[in-house]
Design an enzyme around this catalytic site. Structure first.
Site, PDB file in Angstrom:
ATOM      1  N   ASP A  63       0.872  -1.167   0.000  1.00  0.00           N
ATOM      2  CA  ASP A  63       0.000   0.000   0.000  1.00  0.00           C
ATOM      3  C   ASP A  63       0.913   1.222   0.000  1.00  0.00           C
ATOM      4  O   ASP A  63       1.577   1.526   1.002  1.00  0.00           O
ATOM      5  CB  ASP A  63      -0.892  -0.006   1.238  1.00  0.00           C
ATOM      6  CG  ASP A  63      -1.827   1.197   1.298  1.00  0.00           C
ATOM      7  OD1 ASP A  63      -1.649   2.144   0.508  1.00  0.00           O
ATOM      8  OD2 ASP A  63      -2.727   1.197   2.155  1.00  0.00           O
ATOM      9  N   TYR A 152     -11.526  13.960  -6.339  1.00  0.00           N
ATOM     10  CA  TYR A 152     -10.707  13.203  -7.292  1.00  0.00           C
ATOM     11  C   TYR A 152     -10.106  14.148  -8.330  1.00  0.00           C
ATOM     12  O   TYR A 152      -8.906  14.048  -8.647  1.00  0.00           O
ATOM     13  CB  TYR A 152     -11.571  12.140  -7.966  1.00  0.00           C
ATOM     14  CG  TYR A 152     -10.892  11.416  -9.097  1.00  0.00           C
ATOM     15  CD1 TYR A 152      -9.914  10.458  -8.845  1.00  0.00           C
ATOM     16  CD2 TYR A 152     -11.230  11.677 -10.421  1.00  0.00           C
ATOM     17  CE1 TYR A 152      -9.285   9.786  -9.881  1.00  0.00           C
ATOM     18  CE2 TYR A 152     -10.616  11.009 -11.461  1.00  0.00           C
ATOM     19  CZ  TYR A 152      -9.641  10.067 -11.196  1.00  0.00           C
ATOM     20  OH  TYR A 152      -9.027   9.413 -12.231  1.00  0.00           O
TER      21      TYR A 152
END
Length: 248
Positions: A63, A152
Site C-alpha cells: 500500500d 478526485y
C-alpha cells in the site's frame, strides 16, 4: 548494460497492467506494485508469459500510502538503477460528505490514493533513478482538466503542479517527468458497477473519434515517454482522450 527496470504502481489491472505488459514487451524488467496479492501475482505471471520472458514482470505487494510498505518496493529494486517509475495507482473514492468530518475523510482518502502514493513511491526511488535517462511518469485524468470529480479532480490536478516542480528539479540530471492524462477508458475497474449504458454512450459521444479509450491506448503513450525517443520531452501533460478535451 542489463535490461532496463520499470516500476509500475497499480499494475495489476486495467491501465497499469497494460503499461506493465507494454514495457515488458519493450524489453524492460517490470515490478508491478499493488495492494492485492492475488491480483498482482496473477498479472505478473500472465504478463511474463505474454512477453516470453520468465520473471520479466514481478509482483510487489504494498500500500503505497503507507511509508513503511513503500520500503518493500525499494527492497525489490535492490541496487539496480530504475529507468522508469510509472505512478498509476489511484482512483475515485466515494464517501459520506454530509458532514465536515465525512468531507475531510473523503478528501484525505482521495489525496492519499492519488497523490501521496505517487509522491512516496517517487521520492523513495528518486536516488535510484538512472542518470542520465531516468523517466518519471504520472497518470492523471481528464477530470483534472475539466472538473466533474470533486476531490478526485483536485487530487489529479495536484499531480500536474507537482510534475512541473519535479521536472524542474530533475531536468539538470537528464531525468524527465511527464503526465499522461487519460480520458474515458472503458475496460478498467475505475467505474466499478457505477457505469450505465447511457453513461457509456454519453462519454463516447463527447469524443471526436467516436469510441472509448482502451488501456492499450494509454499504455502506448506511457511507452513513448518511457522510451529513448522522449528524452527532450519533460514537464508536459499528454492528453489521451479522443479529443473530448482539446489541448490546453
Amino acid at each position: 548494460m542489463g535490461a532496463r527496470l520499470a516500476v509500475v504502481s497499480g499494475g495489476g489491472t486495467g491501465i497499469g497492467a497494460a503499461v506493465a505488459g507494454g514495457l515488458a514487451a519493450d524489453g524492460f524488467d517490470v515490478l508491478v506494485v499493488g495492494r492485492r496479492e492475488e491480483v498482482v501475482a496473477e498479472a505478473a505471471a500472465r504478463l511474463s508469459a505474454g512477453c516470453g520472458r520468465a520473471d520479466a514482470v514481478r509482483p510487489v505487494v504494498a500500500d503505497l500510502a503507507d511509508p513503511d510498505q513503500v520500503a518493500r518496493v525499494v527492497a525489490a529494486v535492490g541496487d539496480r538503477p530504475v529507468d522508469a517509475v510509472v505512478n498509476n495507482a489511484g482512483g475515485y473514492l466515494g464517501g459520506d460528505t454530509g458532514t465536515l468530518a465525512g468531507t475531510a475523510a473523503h478528501w484525505r482518502a482521495n489525496l492519499d490514493a492519488n497523490v501521496l502514493t505517487a509522491v512516496l513511491l517517487t521520492e523513495a526511488l528518486r536516488p535510484a533513478l538512472r542518470r542520465p535517462g531516468g523517466r518519471v511518469i504520472l497518470v492523471s485524468s481528464i477530470a483534472a482538466q475539466r472538473g466533474g470529480g470533486g476531490a478526485y479532480s483536485a487530487a489529479k490536478a495536484a499531480l500536474h503542479g507537482w510534475a512541473y516542480d519535479l521536472a524542474t528539479q530533475l531536468g539538470p540530471e537528464q531525468v524527465t517527468v511527464n503526465v499522461v492524462s487519460p480520458g474515458y477508458v472503458a475496460d478498467t475497474e475505475f467505474f466499478g458497477d457505477r457505469m450505465t449504458p447511457e453513461g457509456h454512450a454519453k462519454r463516447v459521444a463527447a469524443t471526436l473519434v467516436g469510441r472509448a479509450g482502451t488501456p492499450d491506448d494509454i499504455a502506448a503513450a506511457v511507452r513513448y515517454l518511457a522510451g529513448p525517443d522522449a528524452g527532450y520531452v519533460t514537464g508536459q501533460v499528454l492528453g489521451v482522450n479522443g479529443g473530448s478535451v482539446l489541448g490546453r
